[in-house]
Design a protein around this motif. Structure first.
Motif, short mmCIF file in Angstrom:
data_model
loop_
_atom_site.label_atom_id
_atom_site.label_comp_id
_atom_site.label_asym_id
_atom_site.label_seq_id
_atom_site.Cartn_x
_atom_site.Cartn_y
_atom_site.Cartn_z
N GLY A 100 0.81 -1.21 0.00
CA GLY A 100 0.00 0.00 0.00
C GLY A 100 0.84 1.26 0.00
O GLY A 100 0.56 2.21 -0.74
N LEU A 101 1.89 1.28 0.81
CA LEU A 101 2.76 2.45 0.89
C LEU A 101 3.52 2.65 -0.42
O LEU A 101 3.53 3.76 -0.98
CB LEU A 101 3.74 2.28 2.05
CG LEU A 101 4.77 3.40 2.23
CD1 LEU A 101 4.09 4.72 2.55
CD2 LEU A 101 5.77 3.02 3.32
N MET A 102 4.16 1.60 -0.93
CA MET A 102 4.97 1.73 -2.14
C MET A 102 4.10 1.95 -3.37
O MET A 102 4.46 2.71 -4.27
CB MET A 102 5.82 0.48 -2.32
CG MET A 102 6.81 0.25 -1.21
SD MET A 102 7.99 1.62 -1.01
CE MET A 102 8.78 1.57 -2.62
N GLY A 103 2.94 1.28 -3.43
CA GLY A 103 2.05 1.49 -4.57
C GLY A 103 1.54 2.91 -4.64
O GLY A 103 1.50 3.52 -5.72
N TRP A 146 17.43 11.78 5.58
CA TRP A 146 17.50 13.19 5.97
C TRP A 146 16.19 13.90 5.65
O TRP A 146 15.67 14.68 6.45
CB TRP A 146 18.66 13.86 5.26
CG TRP A 146 18.86 15.30 5.65
CD1 TRP A 146 19.58 15.78 6.69
CD2 TRP A 146 18.29 16.45 4.98
NE1 TRP A 146 19.51 17.15 6.73
CE2 TRP A 146 18.73 17.59 5.70
CE3 TRP A 146 17.47 16.62 3.88
CZ2 TRP A 146 18.37 18.87 5.33
CZ3 TRP A 146 17.11 17.90 3.51
CH2 TRP A 146 17.54 19.01 4.23
N LEU A 147 15.64 13.64 4.45
CA LEU A 147 14.37 14.24 4.08
C LEU A 147 13.26 13.79 5.02
O LEU A 147 12.40 14.59 5.42
CB LEU A 147 14.03 13.87 2.63
CG LEU A 147 12.68 14.37 2.09
CD1 LEU A 147 12.63 15.90 2.13
CD2 LEU A 147 12.44 13.86 0.68
N ALA A 148 13.27 12.51 5.38
CA ALA A 148 12.26 11.99 6.31
C ALA A 148 12.35 12.69 7.66
O ALA A 148 11.33 13.07 8.24
CB ALA A 148 12.44 10.48 6.47
N ILE A 183 0.98 9.64 5.06
CA ILE A 183 1.27 10.82 4.24
C ILE A 183 2.78 11.12 4.20
O ILE A 183 3.36 11.32 3.13
CB ILE A 183 0.49 12.04 4.76
CG1 ILE A 183 -1.00 11.88 4.43
CG2 ILE A 183 1.01 13.34 4.13
CD1 ILE A 183 -1.88 12.99 4.97
N LEU A 184 3.41 11.14 5.36
CA LEU A 184 4.84 11.50 5.40
C LEU A 184 5.72 10.45 4.71
O LEU A 184 6.53 10.81 3.85
CB LEU A 184 5.27 11.72 6.85
CG LEU A 184 4.77 13.00 7.51
CD1 LEU A 184 5.30 13.12 8.93
CD2 LEU A 184 5.15 14.22 6.71
N PRO A 185 5.63 9.15 5.05
CA PRO A 185 6.48 8.19 4.34
C PRO A 185 6.17 8.10 2.86
O PRO A 185 7.08 7.94 2.04
CB PRO A 185 6.19 6.86 5.05
CG PRO A 185 4.90 7.06 5.76
CD PRO A 185 4.85 8.51 6.12
#
Length: 316
Positions: A100-103, A146-148, A183-185
């Motif tokens: 779900g996250l990667m898709g 770093w972005l995370a 949303i964030l990841p």
């Protein structure tokens, strides 16, 4: 086309075999001992050797691999050395979270990258192209972790808009709660994919705008928007099909760093835990599954090439 599919599927067997050998050898060559996770300060050496024998780690490495291979042919990926749970059950349990996250990240990246790449290629060396290139270079250059961390600091710590850890809030079972946690990841992964896709689409757009069929469409009175989205886009999406095919494995393995930073309960975090504990049954299961999906993804990319560009189908 049918012969191509059959031939590629038959090639999957030796490929997975060599992948399993390489992965098993790397795990065994890595420093450390998985038995140490069970050792306590007051444990006697006999107890340690009993644990080693119970886990099958007292046998030679080649014998351990043959035993694992024998069980795999029976459809059994073994049991985790850390928590003693079935490997297949753990992987299946975590696939929905990672897929779900990667898709979502891949879909979002493609939908944003197509118009940005077309705009950058059609506005070559202008301010829009330079701005989009700058964003792409930033996305390619900065580390994902770093972005995370920066997004966590801004949206979670400072603004208190979004949650940080896990996939759900304790006591809440709503879909909106899962969306907020993702949303964030999802944004971190989408930005990483987006930066690469934009570069490919921009490069393809610049090359296609020099072709004769584009000038013919302009001569017939077609607008620039119609030329880009109706004619040029079909050709520039071919490299994106390849990238999406190679990303099939990531639908399962996920982004290990991103899932670890956000404590997302996916296969990426499971793999990180397995690597730390030298849990080779889990590592082997995840590696083989990702290799299988990578092979299938490349096969699907070849099949989609025939639909996207009839010239490739005719040549075959």
């Amino acid at each position: 086309m049918r012969q191509l599919i059959v031939r590629r599927l038959l090639q999957t067997i030796p490929l997975l075999f060599f992948v399993s050998i390489a992965c098993f050898a790397l795990v065994k060559l890595a420093p450390g001992d998985p038995v140490l996770s069970f050792v306590t300060p007051n444990m006697h050496p006999e107890d340690i050797e009993r644990i080693r024998h119970h886990l099958g780690l007292d046998q030679p490495a080649y014998m351990q691999y043959l035993l694992w291979l024998k069980e795999m042919f029976r459809g059994n990926l073994g049991y985790s050395l850390v928590n003693h749970q079935p490997v297949a059950h753990q992987i299946i349990e975590r696939i929905p979270a990672t897929a779900g996250l990667m898709g979502s990240a891949l879909l979002l990246a493609v939908l944003i990258a197509i118009p940005l790449g077309l705009a950058a290629g059609s506005q070559r060396n202008r301010w829009a192209d330079k701005l989009i290139n700058l964003i792409s270079y930033i996305g390619i250059s900065i580390p994902i972790f770093w972005l995370a961390i920066m997004l966590i600091y801004l949206f979670a710590i400072q603004l208190h808009w979004l949650p940080v850890m896990g996939m759900r809030t304790i006591g809440k079972e709503s879909a909106m709660d899962v969306i907020k946690h993702g949303i964030l990841p999802c944004s971190v992964l989408a930005f990483s994919f987006l930066s690469t896709y934009v570069r490919y689409i921009r490069s393809g757009t610049i090359g296609q705008l020099k072709e004769e069929y584009v000038q013919i469409q302009y001569a017939f009175g077609s607008s620039k928007r119609i030329v880009l989205f109706r004619h040029v886009m079909k050709h520039v999406l071919l490299p994106i099909i390849t990238l999406l095919g190679m990303s099939m494995a990531e639908l399962v393995t996920g982004a290990i760093v991103t899932e670890t930073v956000f404590s997302w309960p996916g296969i990426g975090s499971l793999g990180m835990t397995a690597v730390k504990g030298l849990d080779y049954p889990v590592i082997m299961g995840i590696t083989l599954l990702s290799a299988l999906l990578l092979i299938i993804g490349n096969l699907l990319a070849d099949i989609l090439y025939g639909f996207a560009d009839p010239r490739i189908k005719t040549t075959r």
